[in-house]
Design a protein around this motif. Structure first.
Motif, PDB file in Angstrom:
ATOM      1  N   ARG A  15     -33.760  26.091  35.732  1.00 57.00           N
ATOM      2  CA  ARG A  15     -33.576  24.948  34.839  1.00 57.00           C
ATOM      3  C   ARG A  15     -33.884  25.330  33.392  1.00 57.00           C
ATOM      4  NH1 ARG A  15     -34.464  18.695  36.088  1.00 57.00           N
ATOM      5  NH2 ARG A  15     -33.615  17.936  34.131  1.00 57.00           N
ATOM      6  N   GLY A  16     -34.969  26.054  33.191  1.00 59.09           N
ATOM      7  CA  GLY A  16     -35.342  26.425  31.838  1.00 59.09           C
ATOM      8  C   GLY A  16     -34.321  27.311  31.156  1.00 59.09           C
ATOM      9  N   ARG A  17     -33.693  28.188  31.930  1.00 61.25           N
ATOM     10  CA  ARG A  17     -32.758  29.143  31.348  1.00 61.25           C
ATOM     11  C   ARG A  17     -31.318  28.629  31.290  1.00 61.25           C
ATOM     12  NH1 ARG A  17     -34.581  34.458  30.971  1.00 61.25           N
ATOM     13  NH2 ARG A  17     -36.838  34.391  30.647  1.00 61.25           N
ATOM     14  N   SER A  18     -30.999  27.592  32.049  1.00 63.49           N
ATOM     15  CA  SER A  18     -29.580  27.245  32.170  1.00 63.49           C
ATOM     16  C   SER A  18     -29.244  25.788  31.892  1.00 63.49           C
ATOM     17  CB  SER A  18     -29.087  27.596  33.583  1.00 63.49           C
ATOM     18  OG  SER A  18     -29.728  26.795  34.558  1.00 63.49           O
ATOM     19  N   GLU A  19     -30.239  24.924  31.670  1.00 62.99           N
ATOM     20  CA  GLU A  19     -29.930  23.495  31.583  1.00 62.99           C
ATOM     21  C   GLU A  19     -28.971  23.170  30.442  1.00 62.99           C
ATOM     22  OE1 GLU A  19     -32.100  19.146  31.801  1.00 62.99           O
ATOM     23  OE2 GLU A  19     -33.302  20.927  31.438  1.00 62.99           O
ATOM     24  N   SER A  20     -29.216  23.746  29.272  1.00 64.80           N
ATOM     25  CA  SER A  20     -28.336  23.449  28.139  1.00 64.80           C
ATOM     26  C   SER A  20     -26.913  23.911  28.425  1.00 64.80           C
ATOM     27  CB  SER A  20     -28.851  24.120  26.866  1.00 64.80           C
ATOM     28  OG  SER A  20     -30.094  23.585  26.491  1.00 64.80           O
ATOM     29  N   ARG A  21     -26.803  25.115  28.958  1.00 68.05           N
ATOM     30  CA  ARG A  21     -25.481  25.644  29.291  1.00 68.05           C
ATOM     31  C   ARG A  21     -24.829  24.823  30.393  1.00 68.05           C
ATOM     32  NH1 ARG A  21     -24.303  29.616  33.144  1.00 68.05           N
ATOM     33  NH2 ARG A  21     -22.196  30.477  32.955  1.00 68.05           N
ATOM     34  N   LEU A  22     -25.627  24.442  31.378  1.00 66.13           N
ATOM     35  CA  LEU A  22     -25.095  23.637  32.474  1.00 66.13           C
ATOM     36  C   LEU A  22     -24.592  22.296  31.966  1.00 66.13           C
ATOM     37  CD1 LEU A  22     -27.777  24.371  35.205  1.00 66.13           C
ATOM     38  CD2 LEU A  22     -25.351  24.946  35.348  1.00 66.13           C
ATOM     39  N   THR A  23     -25.345  21.705  31.040  1.00 71.06           N
ATOM     40  CA  THR A  23     -24.920  20.416  30.487  1.00 71.06           C
ATOM     41  C   THR A  23     -23.558  20.547  29.814  1.00 71.06           C
ATOM     42  OG1 THR A  23     -27.210  19.713  30.142  1.00 71.06           O
ATOM     43  CG2 THR A  23     -25.511  18.583  28.854  1.00 71.06           C
ATOM     44  N   GLY A  24     -23.403  21.597  29.002  1.00 65.92           N
ATOM     45  CA  GLY A  24     -22.137  21.798  28.312  1.00 65.92           C
ATOM     46  C   GLY A  24     -20.990  22.087  29.250  1.00 65.92           C
ATOM     47  N   LEU A  25     -21.277  22.855  30.304  1.00 65.43           N
ATOM     48  CA  LEU A  25     -20.221  23.208  31.251  1.00 65.43           C
ATOM     49  C   LEU A  25     -19.882  22.051  32.190  1.00 65.43           C
ATOM     50  CD1 LEU A  25     -21.314  26.841  32.173  1.00 65.43           C
ATOM     51  CD2 LEU A  25     -19.351  26.176  30.788  1.00 65.43           C
ATOM     52  N   LEU A  26     -20.898  21.254  32.521  1.00 64.57           N
ATOM     53  CA  LEU A  26     -20.683  20.171  33.474  1.00 64.57           C
ATOM     54  C   LEU A  26     -20.044  18.941  32.828  1.00 64.57           C
ATOM     55  CD1 LEU A  26     -21.137  19.404  36.435  1.00 64.57           C
ATOM     56  CD2 LEU A  26     -23.389  18.523  35.799  1.00 64.57           C
ATOM     57  N   ARG A  27     -20.241  18.783  31.523  1.00 61.43           N
ATOM     58  CA  ARG A  27     -19.760  17.564  30.865  1.00 61.43           C
ATOM     59  C   ARG A  27     -18.257  17.343  31.025  1.00 61.43           C
ATOM     60  NH1 ARG A  27     -18.805  14.371  26.295  1.00 61.43           N
ATOM     61  NH2 ARG A  27     -20.465  12.865  25.881  1.00 61.43           N
ATOM     62  N   ALA A  54     -18.583  15.405  40.802  1.00 62.62           N
ATOM     63  CA  ALA A  54     -18.821  16.554  39.932  1.00 62.62           C
ATOM     64  C   ALA A  54     -19.610  17.666  40.609  1.00 62.62           C
ATOM     65  CB  ALA A  54     -19.559  16.112  38.664  1.00 62.62           C
ATOM     66  N   MET A  55     -20.118  17.434  41.806  1.00 61.13           N
ATOM     67  CA  MET A  55     -20.995  18.413  42.452  1.00 61.13           C
ATOM     68  C   MET A  55     -20.317  19.741  42.804  1.00 61.13           C
ATOM     69  SD  MET A  55     -24.107  17.503  42.332  1.00 61.13           S
ATOM     70  CE  MET A  55     -23.628  16.929  40.677  1.00 61.13           C
ATOM     71  N   PRO A  56     -19.056  19.767  43.230  1.00 63.15           N
ATOM     72  CA  PRO A  56     -18.442  21.086  43.463  1.00 63.15           C
ATOM     73  C   PRO A  56     -18.451  21.970  42.223  1.00 63.15           C
ATOM     74  CG  PRO A  56     -17.149  19.384  44.539  1.00 63.15           C
ATOM     75  CD  PRO A  56     -18.178  18.666  43.696  1.00 63.15           C
ATOM     76  N   GLU A  57     -18.171  21.387  41.063  1.00 66.38           N
ATOM     77  CA  GLU A  57     -18.221  22.156  39.820  1.00 66.38           C
ATOM     78  C   GLU A  57     -19.649  22.610  39.517  1.00 66.38           C
ATOM     79  OE1 GLU A  57     -17.130  24.030  36.266  1.00 66.38           O
ATOM     80  OE2 GLU A  57     -15.951  23.389  38.012  1.00 66.38           O
ATOM     81  N   ALA A  58     -20.622  21.725  39.752  1.00 62.22           N
ATOM     82  CA  ALA A  58     -22.019  22.103  39.549  1.00 62.22           C
ATOM     83  C   ALA A  58     -22.399  23.263  40.454  1.00 62.22           C
ATOM     84  CB  ALA A  58     -22.928  20.905  39.814  1.00 62.22           C
ATOM     85  N   GLY A  59     -21.923  23.245  41.691  1.00 61.64           N
ATOM     86  CA  GLY A  59     -22.216  24.333  42.615  1.00 61.64           C
ATOM     87  C   GLY A  59     -21.693  25.664  42.116  1.00 61.64           C
ATOM     88  N   ARG A  60     -20.501  25.661  41.548  1.00 60.16           N
ATOM     89  CA  ARG A  60     -19.936  26.909  41.008  1.00 60.16           C
ATOM     90  C   ARG A  60     -20.739  27.399  39.808  1.00 60.16           C
ATOM     91  NH1 ARG A  60     -15.193  24.205  42.788  1.00 60.16           N
ATOM     92  NH2 ARG A  60     -14.960  23.050  40.827  1.00 60.16           N
ATOM     93  N   ILE A  61     -21.203  26.479  39.002  1.00 59.81           N
ATOM     94  CA  ILE A  61     -22.008  26.855  37.836  1.00 59.81           C
ATOM     95  C   ILE A  61     -23.327  27.487  38.277  1.00 59.81           C
ATOM     96  CG2 ILE A  61     -23.302  25.927  35.878  1.00 59.81           C
ATOM     97  CD1 ILE A  61     -21.048  23.805  35.636  1.00 59.81           C
ATOM     98  N   PHE A  62     -23.974  26.900  39.268  1.00 55.42           N
ATOM     99  CA  PHE A  62     -25.236  27.445  39.755  1.00 55.42           C
ATOM    100  C   PHE A  62     -25.042  28.827  40.367  1.00 55.42           C
ATOM    101  CE2 PHE A  62     -26.706  22.906  40.010  1.00 55.42           C
ATOM    102  CZ  PHE A  62     -27.687  23.040  39.031  1.00 55.42           C
ATOM    103  N   THR A  63     -23.958  29.004  41.092  1.00 58.33           N
ATOM    104  CA  THR A  63     -23.686  30.310  41.696  1.00 58.33           C
ATOM    105  C   THR A  63     -23.594  31.388  40.636  1.00 58.33           C
ATOM    106  OG1 THR A  63     -22.538  29.327  43.589  1.00 58.33           O
ATOM    107  CG2 THR A  63     -22.038  31.628  43.083  1.00 58.33           C
ATOM    108  N   ASP A  64     -22.926  31.084  39.534  1.00 56.38           N
ATOM    109  CA  ASP A  64     -22.830  32.049  38.435  1.00 56.38           C
ATOM    110  C   ASP A  64     -24.178  32.269  37.761  1.00 56.38           C
ATOM    111  OD1 ASP A  64     -20.126  32.286  38.916  1.00 56.38           O
ATOM    112  OD2 ASP A  64     -19.544  30.862  37.346  1.00 56.38           O
TER     113      ASP A  64
END
Length: 236
Positions: A137-149, A101-111
């Motif tokens: 982390r504070g600003r994006s964790e919830s969004r990251l969780t939803g996008l990464l799931r 799942a890390m390539p997808e996580a990398g794209r999310i962080f870039t955005d």
């Protein structure tokens, strides 16, 4: 207008003090934002590349993803009698899924890092050694969780982890053996697939931020890691 310009100039000079002391010249708020974005881009890229390799999660004690607590309890009991093979395999597959799942996580962080504002950057530059990581982390964790799931669900399917979960699900539901005793009534917490998925996503995100924080600290403290003039000016 003059008052506003004075405040902005004073703030910029305050931020620029370390850079001025080392001869890098004046640091603007725009430089601060660009520098923070560059640092987080670098840190998140290195973190996701590291964790996306084979054994990136599984063989690293700092970020290894254990089984959810109740399954881990069962794993310990089965290991005592040499019967933990299927559960151990599930643990391996969960970690493989996180790696995939890390390539997808990398794209999310870039955005995500592109949303950093000028005022955010000012606070981050003047903050702790992991201020940028904490902000992200504070600003994006919830969004990251939803996008990464969804990506994690796909990885869990591809790795065979869900098949391993499904193999024990009927035994848990019927409560005919030790599994049923350990899990009891799970209706309030959702399906076993959901439990495993939520756990895997949460621990994968913990692992990524762990290494993003280490990379940010290194960029701030180690001149060698500041590979560009901009990063040297911001963190010098």
């Amino acid at each position: 207008m003059l008052r506003r310009q004075f405040v902005i100039s004073t703030l910029a000079l305050t931020l620029a003090a370390p850079a001025l002391a080392q001869g890098f010249g004046r640091l603007s708020q725009g430089d601060a934002r660009s520098g923070i974005r560059a640092a987080l881009d670098t840190a998140s890229r290195l973190a996701t590349e590291r964790l996306g390799r084979p054994d990136g999660f599984f063989a690293d004690p700092a970020v290894h993803i254990p089984l959810p607590r109740n399954i881990a309890t069962l794993q310990t009991q089965l290991r005592r009698v040499g019967m933990s093979g299927p559960v151990d395999d599930l643990e391996l597959r969960i970690n493989r899924s996180a790696e995939a799942a890390m390539p997808e996580a990398g794209r999310i962080f870039t955005d995500a890092v592109q949303s950093i504002t000028l005022s955010d950057a000012v606070s981050i530059v003047r903050g702790s050694d992991t201020a940028a990581t904490d902000y992200l982390r504070g600003r994006s964790e919830s969004r990251l969780t939803g996008l990464l799931r969804p990506g994690m669900e796909s990885a869990l399917t591809g790795s065979g982890a869900y098949q391993a979960v499904d193999a024990v699900e009927p035994q848990i539901s019927r409560g005919q053996n030790m599994l049923g005793g350990l899990f009891g009534n799970r209706s309030a917490t959702g399906s076993l697939r959901d439990i495993v998925t939520d756990h895997a996503v949460s621990r994968a995100i913990d692992g990524v931020f762990h290494y993003i924080g280490l990379e940010e600290r290194a960029i701030r403290q180690d001149p060698v890691r500041r590979g560009t003039d901009l990063l040297r000016r911001v963190f010098g």
